[in-house]
Design an enzyme around this catalytic site. Structure first.
Site, PDB file in Angstrom:
ATOM      1  N   SER A   1       0.828  -1.209   0.000  1.00  0.00           N
ATOM      2  CA  SER A   1       0.000   0.000   0.000  1.00  0.00           C
ATOM      3  C   SER A   1       0.858   1.253   0.000  1.00  0.00           C
ATOM      4  O   SER A   1       1.910   1.303   0.633  1.00  0.00           O
ATOM      5  CB  SER A   1      -0.898   0.007   1.235  1.00  0.00           C
ATOM      6  OG  SER A   1      -1.465   1.290   1.406  1.00  0.00           O
ATOM      7  N   TYR A  53      -1.146   5.984  -4.678  1.00  0.00           N
ATOM      8  CA  TYR A  53      -2.111   7.089  -4.621  1.00  0.00           C
ATOM      9  C   TYR A  53      -1.422   8.284  -5.249  1.00  0.00           C
ATOM     10  O   TYR A  53      -0.285   8.589  -4.900  1.00  0.00           O
ATOM     11  CB  TYR A  53      -2.487   7.423  -3.169  1.00  0.00           C
ATOM     12  CG  TYR A  53      -3.510   6.504  -2.564  1.00  0.00           C
ATOM     13  CD1 TYR A  53      -4.684   6.195  -3.236  1.00  0.00           C
ATOM     14  CD2 TYR A  53      -3.324   5.967  -1.292  1.00  0.00           C
ATOM     15  CE1 TYR A  53      -5.634   5.357  -2.670  1.00  0.00           C
ATOM     16  CE2 TYR A  53      -4.271   5.135  -0.716  1.00  0.00           C
ATOM     17  CZ  TYR A  53      -5.429   4.841  -1.410  1.00  0.00           C
ATOM     18  OH  TYR A  53      -6.355   4.016  -0.846  1.00  0.00           O
ATOM     19  N   THR A  60      -4.757   3.509  -7.466  1.00  0.00           N
ATOM     20  CA  THR A  60      -6.098   3.502  -6.895  1.00  0.00           C
ATOM     21  C   THR A  60      -6.780   4.837  -7.172  1.00  0.00           C
ATOM     22  O   THR A  60      -6.264   5.896  -6.813  1.00  0.00           O
ATOM     23  CB  THR A  60      -6.033   3.202  -5.390  1.00  0.00           C
ATOM     24  OG1 THR A  60      -5.468   1.905  -5.245  1.00  0.00           O
ATOM     25  CG2 THR A  60      -7.414   3.225  -4.767  1.00  0.00           C
ATOM     26  N   LYS A  83      -7.309   0.819 -10.320  1.00  0.00           N
ATOM     27  CA  LYS A  83      -8.135   0.193  -9.276  1.00  0.00           C
ATOM     28  C   LYS A  83      -9.312   1.096  -8.915  1.00  0.00           C
ATOM     29  O   LYS A  83      -9.129   2.291  -8.674  1.00  0.00           O
ATOM     30  CB  LYS A  83      -7.274  -0.071  -8.031  1.00  0.00           C
ATOM     31  CG  LYS A  83      -8.004  -0.731  -6.868  1.00  0.00           C
ATOM     32  CD  LYS A  83      -7.004  -1.216  -5.817  1.00  0.00           C
ATOM     33  CE  LYS A  83      -7.658  -1.941  -4.657  1.00  0.00           C
ATOM     34  NZ  LYS A  83      -8.157  -1.048  -3.613  1.00  0.00           N
ATOM     35  N   HIS A 138     -13.553  -0.533  -3.159  1.00  0.00           N
ATOM     36  CA  HIS A 138     -12.715  -0.252  -1.984  1.00  0.00           C
ATOM     37  C   HIS A 138     -13.322  -0.889  -0.722  1.00  0.00           C
ATOM     38  O   HIS A 138     -13.261  -0.323   0.366  1.00  0.00           O
ATOM     39  CB  HIS A 138     -12.577   1.263  -1.806  1.00  0.00           C
ATOM     40  CG  HIS A 138     -11.263   1.705  -1.231  1.00  0.00           C
ATOM     41  ND1 HIS A 138     -10.233   2.180  -1.993  1.00  0.00           N
ATOM     42  CD2 HIS A 138     -10.805   1.755   0.051  1.00  0.00           C
ATOM     43  CE1 HIS A 138      -9.213   2.515  -1.219  1.00  0.00           C
ATOM     44  NE2 HIS A 138      -9.525   2.259   0.029  1.00  0.00           N
TER      45      HIS A 138
HETATM   46  C1  FNR Z   1      -8.209  -0.611   2.205  1.00  0.00           C
HETATM   47  N1  FNR Z   1      -8.096  -0.521   0.824  1.00  0.00           N
HETATM   48  C2  FNR Z   1      -7.043   0.149   0.273  1.00  0.00           C
HETATM   49  N2  FNR Z   1      -6.903   0.210  -1.086  1.00  0.00           N
HETATM   50  C3  FNR Z   1      -5.849   0.830  -1.640  1.00  0.00           C
HETATM   51  O1  FNR Z   1      -5.754   0.857  -2.853  1.00  0.00           O
HETATM   52  N3  FNR Z   1      -4.904   1.398  -0.847  1.00  0.00           N
HETATM   53  C4  FNR Z   1      -4.965   1.387   0.498  1.00  0.00           C
HETATM   54  O2  FNR Z   1      -4.091   1.892   1.186  1.00  0.00           O
HETATM   55  C5  FNR Z   1      -6.085   0.769   1.097  1.00  0.00           C
HETATM   56  N4  FNR Z   1      -6.240   0.755   2.439  1.00  0.00           N
HETATM   57  C6  FNR Z   1      -7.261   0.048   3.011  1.00  0.00           C
HETATM   58  C7  FNR Z   1      -7.358  -0.025   4.392  1.00  0.00           C
HETATM   59  C8  FNR Z   1      -8.348  -0.794   4.977  1.00  0.00           C
HETATM   60  C9  FNR Z   1      -8.406  -0.902   6.468  1.00  0.00           C
HETATM   61  C10 FNR Z   1      -9.283  -1.496   4.162  1.00  0.00           C
HETATM   62  C11 FNR Z   1     -10.326  -2.374   4.765  1.00  0.00           C
HETATM   63  C12 FNR Z   1      -9.206  -1.390   2.800  1.00  0.00           C
HETATM   64  C13 FNR Z   1      -9.035  -1.242  -0.052  1.00  0.00           C
HETATM   65  C14 FNR Z   1      -8.545  -2.664  -0.322  1.00  0.00           C
HETATM   66  O3  FNR Z   1      -7.423  -2.647  -1.152  1.00  0.00           O
HETATM   67  C15 FNR Z   1      -9.608  -3.521  -0.995  1.00  0.00           C
HETATM   68  O4  FNR Z   1     -10.094  -2.859  -2.135  1.00  0.00           O
HETATM   69  C16 FNR Z   1     -10.776  -3.863  -0.085  1.00  0.00           C
HETATM   70  O5  FNR Z   1     -10.341  -4.123   1.228  1.00  0.00           O
HETATM   71  C17 FNR Z   1     -11.517  -5.074  -0.608  1.00  0.00           C
HETATM   72  O6  FNR Z   1     -12.673  -5.282   0.102  1.00  0.00           O
HETATM   73  P1  FNR Z   1     -12.797  -6.368   1.293  1.00  0.00           P
HETATM   74  O7  FNR Z   1     -12.153  -7.652   0.839  1.00  0.00           O
HETATM   75  O8  FNR Z   1     -12.121  -5.771   2.493  1.00  0.00           O
HETATM   76  O9  FNR Z   1     -14.274  -6.486   1.464  1.00  0.00           O
END
Ligand code: FNR
Length: 414
Positions: A120, A144, A170, A288, A312
């Site tokens: 991330s 990002y 993303t 994404k 997300h």
């Molecule tokens: C995320 N997600 C996310 N996506 C991304 O591109 N960069 C990031 O830093 C983060 N950080 C993040 C933190 C937390 C706590 C969560 C729960 C999610 C989104 C992540 O990559 C992904 O798209 C989702 O978590 C998928 O959904 P589920 O499997 O959690 O339902």
């Protein structure tokens, strides 16, 4: 599965629960309130989070019998690399909220299972350190887009040096969603300096902080930090990339956090910026957060390599279309692009349904965070192994032997 039952004969139970509900509940019970709010929460009324799950219930698998499924191969090739299963770990920021070893524990579990880990942009550990514990195991980087193009270029260059196989940009988080669980507690981890290790370990970011410190000095001769202190800090960044965090934060925590908050995101981003990224790197690029077929078409026209169909995990637009509901049309519009899917994957059956509806690869999000919270590296590894085992059984018991054989023929709409 066999190992779990064998252990059971000796009175042993698994390290972590084997079903998603019990797993999430156990993690929620173990985590501090603010950590749980950030990790588990979604946007608004959390309707999108519920819709993500409900969408899986709207499809049923129709198993076939007598097809000799003794030998099965779950492996799949993504961007020229053979993966043990069509599965990767989603980029998740601020993993230090779940466990002190954070990204390092996840990276070790990913390497042990061969499942790619997407670092991330908001990681708790600089990508260089995370890459260091992974050997040759596959890893991607998630970007990002900051307000500063030099910082973007620096992140991409660092990711290339860290052996990333792809860059995922993303696009659904140019602004943070309205997340009542965090809002009600008044808590955003970033504003406490958590989850900004990719920035504080970056030479371009260090220069931005330096400029800020210098400009703050104007008219304030009593500010303690001197030019030579700043110089030392900047030099350290260059000589020890990835080791800068403690130094920068202990010297100037407020300035680092303020610089981060001002620069981390660019809501004015357009398709032209993606064209710039295409020039910046030869690595495969994935977008994404794609949920509309026209966006998938535009991505294909622009010459990117893949998309991640995702909302997300329901954390951005409350009332958004469920990710699985969007998948078939988006996948159809994506032409030859690699189609990655996430948001709501919890079980082996979910992986199966997403593949049947057009995904080439799925990402697990929160479930591995729950494993991390409960048992660190071992917990993440167990979540991955359990999910692959359940997926393997689903494939075999449905009468199939490989990932390629999973098509809509195996599904019925309810
Ligand atoms: C995320 N997600 C996310 N996506 C991304 O591109 N960069 C990031 O830093 C983060 N950080 C993040 C933190 C937390 C706590 C969560 C729960 C999610 C989104 C992540 O990559 C992904 O798209 C989702 O978590 C998928 O959904 P589920 O499997 O959690 O339902």
């Amino acid at each position: 599965q066999n190992r779990i039952y064998r252990d059971g004969v000796s009175g042993l139970v698994p390290n972590i629960p084997t079903d998603p509900q019990t797993l999430e509940k156990a993690a929620a019970d173990a985590l501090p309130e603010k950590a749980c709010a950030y990790l588990a929460g979604g946007a608004g009324s959390e309707a999108t989070m519920r819709a993500n799950r409900a969408a899986f219930e709207s499809w049923s698998i129709v198993p076939r019998v007598l097809r000799n499924v003794a030998e099965r191969d779950l492996s799949t090739e993504i961007f020229g690399r053979r993966l043990p299963a069509p599965l990767a770990l989603a980029p998740i920021g601020v993993l230090e909220l779940a466990h002190e070893e954070a990204d390092l524990a996840v990276a070790r579990a990913a390497a042990a299972t061969g499942v790619p880990f997407i670092f991330s942009n908001q990681a708790s550990v600089p990508m260089e350190d995370t890459a260091d514990v992974m050997g040759d195991a596959p890893r991607w980087f998630q970007l990002y887009w900051s307000t500063n193009d030099d910082l973007v270029a620096s992140f991409v260059e660092r990711a290339e040096k860290c052996g990333a196989d792809a860059i995922t940009v993303t696009l659904d988080t140019t602004m943070l969603g309205w997340r009542p669980r965090d809002l009600n507690l008044g808590s955003l981890p970033f504003s406490q300096g958590q989850g900004i290790a990719q920035y504080t370990s970056d030479p371009v970011f260090a220069r931005m902080v330096k400029q800020r410190i210098v400009s703050e000095r104007v008219g304030k001769p009593d500010v303690k930090i001197t030019r030579s202190t700043v110089k030392t800090l900047i030099n350290m960044t260059h000589h020890y990339p990835g080791k800068f965090l403690p130094n920068l934060l202990s010297a100037q925590p407020r300035t680092a956090v303020e610089t981060f908050l001002e620069t981390y995101s660019r809501p004015s981003l357009t398709w032209d910026d993606i064209a710039k990224l295409r020039e910046m790197t030869k690595l495969p690029i994935l977008l994404k957060g794609v949920l509309h077929p026209d966006d998938a078409r535009q991505a294909a026209d622009l010459g990117v390599d893949g998309i991640v169909v995702s909302n997300h995990g329901g954390r951005q637009v409350d009332g958004s279309v469920a990710s699985l509901a969007a998948l078939p049309d988006v996948a159809a519009a994506a032409g030859g692009l690699t189609v990655v899917f996430d948001s709501g994957i919890r079980t082996g059956a979910d992986v199966f349904k997403a593949l049947a509806l057009g995904a080439d690869l799925v990402l697990i999000g929160r479930p591995y965070v729950w494993g991390l919270a409960l048992e660190g590296e071992r917990g993440v590894e167990d979540v991955i192994r359990n999910l692959i085992a359940e997926f393997d059984l689903t494939v075999g018991l449905s009468g199939l032997r490989s990932v390629e054989q999973i098509t809509t023929d195996a599904l019925r709409a309810n």
